[in-house]
Design an enzyme around this catalytic site. Structure first.
Site, PDB file in Angstrom:
ATOM      1  N   GLU A 199       0.813  -1.231   0.000  1.00  0.00           N
ATOM      2  CA  GLU A 199       0.000   0.000   0.000  1.00  0.00           C
ATOM      3  C   GLU A 199       0.842   1.275   0.000  1.00  0.00           C
ATOM      4  O   GLU A 199       0.638   2.167   0.820  1.00  0.00           O
ATOM      5  CB  GLU A 199      -0.973  -0.018   1.185  1.00  0.00           C
ATOM      6  CG  GLU A 199      -1.876  -1.250   1.145  1.00  0.00           C
ATOM      7  CD  GLU A 199      -2.869  -1.334   2.308  1.00  0.00           C
ATOM      8  OE1 GLU A 199      -2.733  -0.582   3.292  1.00  0.00           O
ATOM      9  OE2 GLU A 199      -3.778  -2.176   2.227  1.00  0.00           O
ATOM     10  N   ASN A 210       2.174  -5.125  -3.169  1.00  0.00           N
ATOM     11  CA  ASN A 210       0.792  -5.465  -2.845  1.00  0.00           C
ATOM     12  C   ASN A 210      -0.007  -4.186  -2.578  1.00  0.00           C
ATOM     13  O   ASN A 210       0.462  -3.308  -1.861  1.00  0.00           O
ATOM     14  CB  ASN A 210       0.812  -6.348  -1.580  1.00  0.00           C
ATOM     15  CG  ASN A 210      -0.513  -6.990  -1.241  1.00  0.00           C
ATOM     16  OD1 ASN A 210      -1.150  -7.589  -2.099  1.00  0.00           O
ATOM     17  ND2 ASN A 210      -0.930  -6.867   0.017  1.00  0.00           N
ATOM     18  N   HIS A 244     -10.300  -6.290  -1.597  1.00  0.00           N
ATOM     19  CA  HIS A 244     -11.307  -6.101  -0.534  1.00  0.00           C
ATOM     20  C   HIS A 244     -12.435  -5.312  -1.184  1.00  0.00           C
ATOM     21  O   HIS A 244     -12.307  -4.113  -1.424  1.00  0.00           O
ATOM     22  CB  HIS A 244     -10.726  -5.281   0.626  1.00  0.00           C
ATOM     23  CG  HIS A 244      -9.619  -5.975   1.358  1.00  0.00           C
ATOM     24  ND1 HIS A 244      -9.826  -7.072   2.165  1.00  0.00           N
ATOM     25  CD2 HIS A 244      -8.283  -5.732   1.399  1.00  0.00           C
ATOM     26  CE1 HIS A 244      -8.666  -7.463   2.680  1.00  0.00           C
ATOM     27  NE2 HIS A 244      -7.712  -6.676   2.231  1.00  0.00           N
ATOM     28  N   GLU A 254      -5.981 -10.763  -1.014  1.00  0.00           N
ATOM     29  CA  GLU A 254      -6.719 -10.539   0.248  1.00  0.00           C
ATOM     30  C   GLU A 254      -8.214 -10.474   0.000  1.00  0.00           C
ATOM     31  O   GLU A 254      -8.916  -9.651   0.593  1.00  0.00           O
ATOM     32  CB  GLU A 254      -6.255  -9.229   0.908  1.00  0.00           C
ATOM     33  CG  GLU A 254      -4.753  -9.149   1.129  1.00  0.00           C
ATOM     34  CD  GLU A 254      -4.311  -7.916   1.913  1.00  0.00           C
ATOM     35  OE1 GLU A 254      -5.166  -7.191   2.450  1.00  0.00           O
ATOM     36  OE2 GLU A 254      -3.088  -7.698   1.988  1.00  0.00           O
ATOM     37  N   ASP A 281     -11.995 -10.377  -0.026  1.00  0.00           N
ATOM     38  CA  ASP A 281     -13.249 -10.568   0.706  1.00  0.00           C
ATOM     39  C   ASP A 281     -14.296  -9.691   0.040  1.00  0.00           C
ATOM     40  O   ASP A 281     -13.976  -8.714  -0.622  1.00  0.00           O
ATOM     41  CB  ASP A 281     -13.136 -10.349   2.226  1.00  0.00           C
ATOM     42  CG  ASP A 281     -12.402  -9.107   2.654  1.00  0.00           C
ATOM     43  OD1 ASP A 281     -12.360  -8.130   1.892  1.00  0.00           O
ATOM     44  OD2 ASP A 281     -11.865  -9.112   3.786  1.00  0.00           O
TER      45      ASP A 281
END
Ligand code: XIL
Length: 782
Positions: A354, A397, A433, A463, A465
């Site tokens: 990030e 990432n 996400h 990651e 979701d």
């Protein structure tokens, strides 16, 4: 998973530690060296040495260590714990064995604990039974010369606790049932101002008992064959989840679901900065190590997350008033130490996480590292990580840049610049996400993956979701769960459609522990398994997308990836079985239905100098085939062809003979004693008896066998070149050397065992060609 065409024999290597078990007793498997395997880094109050532990107590109060997060002994019957304790003369230090942990508010409530050790110059054994703070203790005379260093063994034998020093019994007390629950926690107890060095620690049991070392993080999940990972593994794909290792102990369903469903893991928090370096220069790998050990026990790979992030920094760092030069040195040491600790154990690292702002205009993310080190910190971090482990893949990432758009452009430009500067970056993590209304489209995800592929980069969905609105009880509507299922299906499909997308991980195993309700109030239920580990509609749709995937990428042979079957030699002989390791070698695993072997298996063909070779087994990562007997000595070209097309060819060397002894475990030869049992360190061959040793890579045969056919029983096919064998350098007379009847490409020799007791290297020579050395065990004289 590598697969052998032959029966696979697995025996755990036998380690040697001091002191060793008494006659008739053996080490509990895995408990030979509990300093190494005891996970003491997880216990507070212990300092770890290379092969020792130090337990010290301050001015006031005992330092009592009970290793509740490490492995414990599961012992139904008799057991013993062996410890070499070293301390200053006159000290009070104990080995502490706990049969039941504290269950109430007083430290002694429910605690069943035994302390055995030195008490001001005497040998002492004392215990608590859980009902009061009173200890029942007894002293015994110490053998001369053992005031400061003792080889102690504490054994529970029947209803007695027997204490041995240097192997001799020196005291005995009745056991009030301290270990009736069948478990033993390991620990130590040190009096104020004293210090204990533990130089050896092991557990033993009477031979034939089935005691074992257990830990929640060593749980081996039951496999169903129909889970997500089973669908993924058909095409060599990685399907993973973020892991919180504390759940292994607190929730048995967690350890089962993780290894059943997933073949990839990432620590949700355990490898982040504040967790791995909680104080300056003090590193903690306990939680991360548990994930790595769990993954090893369950055949899973692990990705590291993360080395450099603006979040999760410890306050000792951010409030430490460090200069820029200090900050650079701290980050370099952190990366070198953490990557170094996990060297060769991880598939990849998120090096920088990030680093682009969360909002428009997507400039550099404000961070401690940016302020202290300037924008060059990203390149620098990758260089440091690469220096610490040149083989681990390195990823950048980020979140919100999975599809197309300004954020994704910013990520693309960042990594494009890195590639052009020659920074060692292998891939980009797309976090994913998302919610059901703003998730990027499959076509945008695909387009983004394709442009990253054009830079030569892999991508992983790291990651994922998909949060949905939930009511006060945490429940989502059926419509939300259906919409969520559609998003999962489309993302999995987009990933599987791009050959550079090689893994997808969800940010958690179960809705029960997801970060979403805490970070996005009003949302939840974002994962594939519900709070009771039941599959949700999203699970079904994600699995369907995995099942629908085929390998569209061309087969790729790894560098040096063609070796003689079961060995490491790159030279082979006509008729040899050969392993190819690589990627996309087959759309799905397939095994030859019978003999003779087919030249096309699961749509895959392997050619040797353009002629099709018989195939035994194919999978995404491995192919096993036979070199046609007609192949001429010299360099040969091997090529793999799948429904996706033909891969690049690779070269091997064909020679007249290429003896390669098959091995198992710690370089043991695959060999049978005269009674047909497997030769091993605990099952030695008698001198004078006959040993059958299996190898690949025969020379020319007196009774030639057609390519792809099994060796005949009568007449046998024998080596025509001069063949001999040595054990420990001593000639071992040969009774037979040739092909194993009924098998394809398998050679055997039957040798008479010379009188050279011990674990010794066996070596075979066929013509001018010498095999590897593999150990066999020869009995001593009785
Ligand atoms: C989150 C964890 O899930 C939380 O438990 C923790 O409190 C904060 O971090 N992007 C990332 C992850 O890269 O590391 C974050 O994980 C979620 C967002």
């Amino acid at each position: 998973m590598r697969r052998s065409a032959l029966c696979v024999i697995i025996l755990s290597a036998i380690l040697h530690a001091e002191p060793s078990p008494r006659p008739g007793w053996v080490y509990v498997p895995g408990a030979e060296n509990l300093i190494q395997s005891g996970q003491w880094g997880c216990a507070s109050g212990v300092q770890l040495g290379a092969n020792s532990l130090t337990v010290s107590a301050g001015a006031s109060g005992y330092n009592t260590v009970i290793n509740t997060s490490g492995p414990i002994l599961s012992a139904a019957g008799d057991f013993s714990v062996l410890a070499t304790l070293s301390t200053a003369p006159g000290s009070t230090v104990y080995l502490t064995l706990v049969g039941a942990l504290n269950t109430g508010s007083n430290w002694w409530d429910g605690l069943k604990r035994l302390d055995v050790g030195l008490s001001s110059g005497a040998l002492q054994a004392g215990y608590w039974t859980g009902a009061s703070s009173n200890e029942t203790a007894q002293n015994f005379p110490l053998p001369a010369g053992s005031t400061s260093s003792i080889d102690l063994e504490v054994a529970r034998i029947g209803a007695q606790i027997v204490i041995f020093i240097d192997g001799s019994p020196v005291g005995e007390i009745a056991d009030p049932g301290l270990f009736a629950a069948g478990q033993v926690y390991f620990g130590f107890n040190v009096a104020p101002q004293n210090s204990l060095n533990v130089l050896a620690l092991a557990a033993a049991m009477p031979s034939g008992s089935s005691d074992s070392l257990v830990a929640p993080y060593l749980t081996k999940a039951a496999r169903t064959g129909t889970a997500l990972r089973d669908s993924a593994e058909k095409t060599g794909f990685l399907i993973g989840a973020a892991v919180d290792p504390s759940k292994f102990a607190s929730d048995s369903g967690y350890a089962q679901a993780l290894g059943r469903e997933f073949n990839f893991a990432v620590p949700e928090n355990a490898m982040k900065f504040a967790e791995t370096e909680p104080a300056p220069h003090q590193f903690s790998f306990c939680a991360g190590d548990q994930i790595v050990q769990y993954a090893a026990a369950n055949g899973m790979k692990v990705r590291g997350h993360n080395l450099v992030w603006q979040q999760d920094l410890p306050s000792w760092l951010t409030s430490g008033n460090y200069s820029s030069a200090d900050a650079a040195a701290i980050l370099q040491e952190h990366i070198a130490t953490v990557v170094g600790h996990y060297k060769a154990q991880l598939a990849e690292w998120d090096v920088v996480n990030e680093a682009i702002a969360y909002g428009a205009p997507y400039g550099p993310q404000p961070s401690y590292w940016l302020t202290q080190l300037g924008s060059g910190y990203i390149d620098q971090a990758f260089l440091w990580a690469h220096a610490a482990d040149p083989n681990v893949k390195l990823f950048y990432n980020d979140t919100g840049g999975e599809g197309l758009g300004a954020k994704s452009d910013a990520v693309y430009n960042l990594v494009k610049g890195m590639v052009s500067r020659g920074i060692p970056i292998n891939g980009v993590g797309l976090q994913m996400h998302v919610d059901t209304t703003s998730a990027p489209s499959a076509s945008d995800i695909s387009a983004n993956m394709a442009r990253l592929a054009a830079l030569g980069l892999e991508v992983h969905i790291t990651e994922m979701d998909v949060r949905v609105p939930v009511d006060a009880n945490g429940n989502a509507t059926a419509a939300s769960l259906a919409a969520q299922a559609t998003v999962y299906q489309s993302v999995v499909t987009a990933c599987r459609a791009n050959s550079n997308c090689t893994a997808l991980l969800t940010w958690g195993v179960t809705d029960a522990y997801s970060w979403i309700p805490g970070s996005y109030p009003g949302f939840g239920d974002a994962l594939l398994l519900d709070t009771h580990y039941n599959p949700k509609p999203a699970y079904v749709s994600a699995k369907a997308a995995l099942d629908a995937a085929t390998n569209t990428a061309l087969p790729q042979i790894a560098t040096g990836g063609i070796v003689i079957h079961g060995g490491a030699f790159t030279s082979v002989s006509p008729g040899s079985l050969v392993d190819i390791y690589g990627n996309n070698l087959a759309p799905a695993p397939a095994t030859a239905p019978g003999v003779p072997l087919p030249t096309a298996l699961g749509g895959v063909a392997v050619t040797v100098n353009s002629s099709a070779a018989p195939l035994y087994y194919v999978s995404n990562e491995q192919a096993i085939f036979q070199i046609p007997y007609e192949t001429a000595p010299g360099p040969a070209l091997i090529q793999v062809k799948t429904p996706a097309g033909s891969g690049a060819s690779a070269s091997i060397t064909i020679q007249q003979a290429a003896p390669s002894i098959l091995t198992y475990g710690g370089n043991w030869a695959v060999a049978q004693n005269q009674d047909a049992s497997v030769n091993s360190g605990s099952n030695c061959a008698a001198p004078g008896s006959y040993l059958t040793v299996y190898l690949i890579g025969s020379g020319p045969l007196d009774n030639p066998i057609p390519t792809g056919a099994a060796a005949p029983i009568a007449p046998l096919s024998r080596e025509t070149l001069a063949t001999n064998a040595t054990i420990g350098g001593v000639n071992a007379p040969l009774a037979f050397a040739g092909m194993t009847p009924g098998f394809i490409g398998l050679t055997q020799i039957n040798v008479q065992v010379p009188n050279v007791p011990g674990n010794l290297p066996l070596q075979v020579q066929i013509g001018g060609f010498t095999s590897n050395q593999a150990n066999v065990c020869v009995q001593g004289r009785l």
